[in-house]
Design an enzyme around this catalytic site. Sequence first.
Site, PDB file in Angstrom:
ATOM      1  N   THR A 187       0.893  -1.254   0.165  1.00 53.45           N
ATOM      2  CA  THR A 187      -0.024  -0.209  -0.123  1.00 53.45           C
ATOM      3  C   THR A 187       1.060   1.140   0.037  1.00 53.45           C
ATOM      4  OG1 THR A 187      -0.209  -0.191   2.517  1.00 53.45           O
ATOM      5  CG2 THR A 187      -1.904  -1.115   1.177  1.00 53.45           C
ATOM      6  N   GLU A 273      -4.805  11.188  -0.730  1.00 53.05           N
ATOM      7  CA  GLU A 273      -5.099  12.048  -1.672  1.00 53.05           C
ATOM      8  C   GLU A 273      -6.315  12.944  -1.597  1.00 53.05           C
ATOM      9  OE1 GLU A 273      -3.223  10.307  -5.753  1.00 53.05           O
ATOM     10  OE2 GLU A 273      -5.195   9.915  -5.498  1.00 53.05           O
ATOM     11  N   ASN A 399      -7.619  12.684  -9.094  1.00 49.59           N
ATOM     12  CA  ASN A 399      -7.779  11.646  -9.870  1.00 49.59           C
ATOM     13  C   ASN A 399      -8.454  11.571 -11.321  1.00 49.59           C
ATOM     14  OD1 ASN A 399      -6.197   9.527  -8.362  1.00 49.59           O
ATOM     15  ND2 ASN A 399      -7.461  10.238  -6.799  1.00 49.59           N
TER      16      ASN A 399
END
Lengths: 404, 404
Positions: A187, A273, A399
């Site tokens: 991760t 994010e 994104n």
Amino acid sequence: MKVIEGGVCAAAGFYAGACHCGIRKSIKKNDLAVIASEVMCNAAATYTTNRVKASPLLLTKEHLADGMAKAVIVNSGNANACAPDGMENAKREAAAAAGFLGIDADDIVVASTGVIGQRLTVECIEEHVKDITMKQGIAGSEEAAWAIMTTDTQPKTVAVEFEADGHICHIGGICKGSGMIHPNMGTMLSFVTTDCAISSEMLEKALKQDVKKTYNRVTVDGDTSTNDMCVVLANGLAGNPQITEESAAYAAFAEALHFVNETLAKKIAADGEGATRLMTCTVKGAKDEATAEVLAKSICSSSLVKAAMFGADANWGRVLCAMGYSGAEFDIADVTVTFLSAAGQIVVYDHSVVLDFDEDLAKKILSEPDVEILVELAEGDGNVSCWGCDLTYDYVKINGDYRT
Amino acid sequence: MKVIEGGVCAAAGFYAGACHCGIRKSIKKNDLAVIASEVMCNAAATYTTNRVKASPLLLTKEHLADGMAKAVIVNSGNANACAPDGMENAKREAAAAAGFLGIDADDIVVASTGVIGQRLTVECIEEHVKDITMKQGIAGSEEAAWAIMTTDTQPKTVAVEFEADGHICHIGGICKGSGMIHPNMGTMLSFVTTDCAISSEMLEKALKQDVKKTYNRVTVDGDTSTNDMCVVLANGLAGNPQITEESAAYAAFAEALHFVNETLAKKIAADGEGATRLMTCTVKGAKDEATAEVLAKSICSSSLVKAAMFGADANWGRVLCAMGYSGAEFDIADVTVTFLSAAGQIVVYDHSVVLDFDEDLAKKILSEPDVEILVELAEGDGNVSCWGCDLTYDYVKINGDYRT
């Protein structure tokens, strides 16, 4: 155990440096880092569980088969995953580091992070790796920590000092996180170094156990990356008798490693994010640890809980809902939910009774940068915390158009 | 089979109506609907798998234990889940409908949707249910379809006509979706009515099988609600010989039911919270259907894929990544990824070879309101489509402050 400066170069005999080699064309941010030890290290690593694995990760697995490594080369801007000439380019990246450091390519850990599916322009790594100046201490660590960042907004670094058999040892690390973060090993990229003398076997044992309780309890968006890896290098320069069994020294090492990993894991969550806050989800009193973990992860992963955190909305119904669909067994008739932060704490659901709570206080508590959702059950001693972040406009923005 | 008007009142003998009873105080949108049949119906239902189940759902399970029902009462604005006096209020809601219609409370399906954890103001339902005027055909269906909406932006309705043993039958339905949508049964409220004569057993069999291939293949945000239910009422007024086995008439009924369910499921996906487009994820050639389904759901659920769709970004690497962490087995050396829409189609990854593709064309294709991601494997005949939507700023906005 004492927190110290120096990050990935806090331990004796470790150096790091970085340069802008040109993988990232748009912004002139360093995109290539090297971390190296003066002497050979025992090494251990854990990797992503994603079936699609990036080439550098496959190469690193080969290089660490003997439990030894001396250096790490890592680039950001390109993941070298599902990419043309992937393995060949990972090998060329290792060879470039080996040439630069004057060591065997077999002793190099190669890691990459960035966009998937595009050919790595390994030529610029080969050309510019020699531009790197290796530095000791915090200077070297900071350079490497910045160079491995992608959409991270800040470098992530930590180090501590501890004692093993009367010898002062140091352990520290850097990591990067941000997107494609979910509890399923790896991760992220995390590089930890220590001058403690410890065998590869014990190093691997300590790391494997600890990763489950640290990085694997972080979630940002449920997407487990193709490139995740956590590597620990131990060069033995602290001079302690090599740890080869579960001794007191091993316990001290494991404790220090845990502090480093947990600190880095929380920094990844806090800098997810687009995140505006760190969200800790703690479940206490579940019938066992596995149950507590499933529940805490489910809450921490819920898009609806995460969006409510962004809005500082004490929507505890979504917490219950996420527990309910987690698949874990628990008694829905005895659940207590509390929201906590530096601004105070407020119980909103008390032994499964809905409370009339002070919405203004709840809002104040949830507006802090570090917020905890505490769920208390009364079925056993399964206690687990997981870490995540809120879901924000910026997550979508980052994104929605990452490649271009 | 022919598409017709009339939605949940397309079948003979079904009526529906709605009113604003006042559960939602902020906006004067209808929040209470009743659907009823002239005569007793055979009934079947499927429910959420969430461990935390709303009170109306538990009551409905009891009422449908005999496989019979005559009417549905449904409110929006409050889920009556984890709420004070939940079961008592669900019973009062059923009693209110029973009094209004002059039938037994045992024959009433009760459903609720909205915020979790707040007491249902059942008094306003009791007071205002009598304000409802029951209507036939499209007028009744539209009123009910609007009244059950929460953050849905449009009503969802469909109906078809089919033949069973020489008799013309009708089947139609309404549903609501939007948030807390994930493939794990239920995943919404859906009410389907038919005048086809079919036994409770065969009705349940047809529904259970079909839900797996329709509603359970929709995902909006990975959160499975506490209130999901899909109910089918069959009043037999079409006059066909009752279907009691897997006959040709059963096949015709199942086909019509599938069309209704699939259409409603896709409408839920397309109108996911904040969505700007419907995303269909199709996997073909997996070694079996179960594998294809796991892969398609994983792609469809990925926050990163969904955010890329919002940005009309042909980021196929995220598709591969989501397949990789799905847990399903597939040959990563032979994967083909194509993006399709009304604007054309473009192969971006061909038998695991990265293609240089026309970015402008890809952007054009992905900017359409109805986009498909097609993944082709070469391992068998497992073909599955799942439906989802993009992840947008508005999803975050809607869910950041839903309660207030």
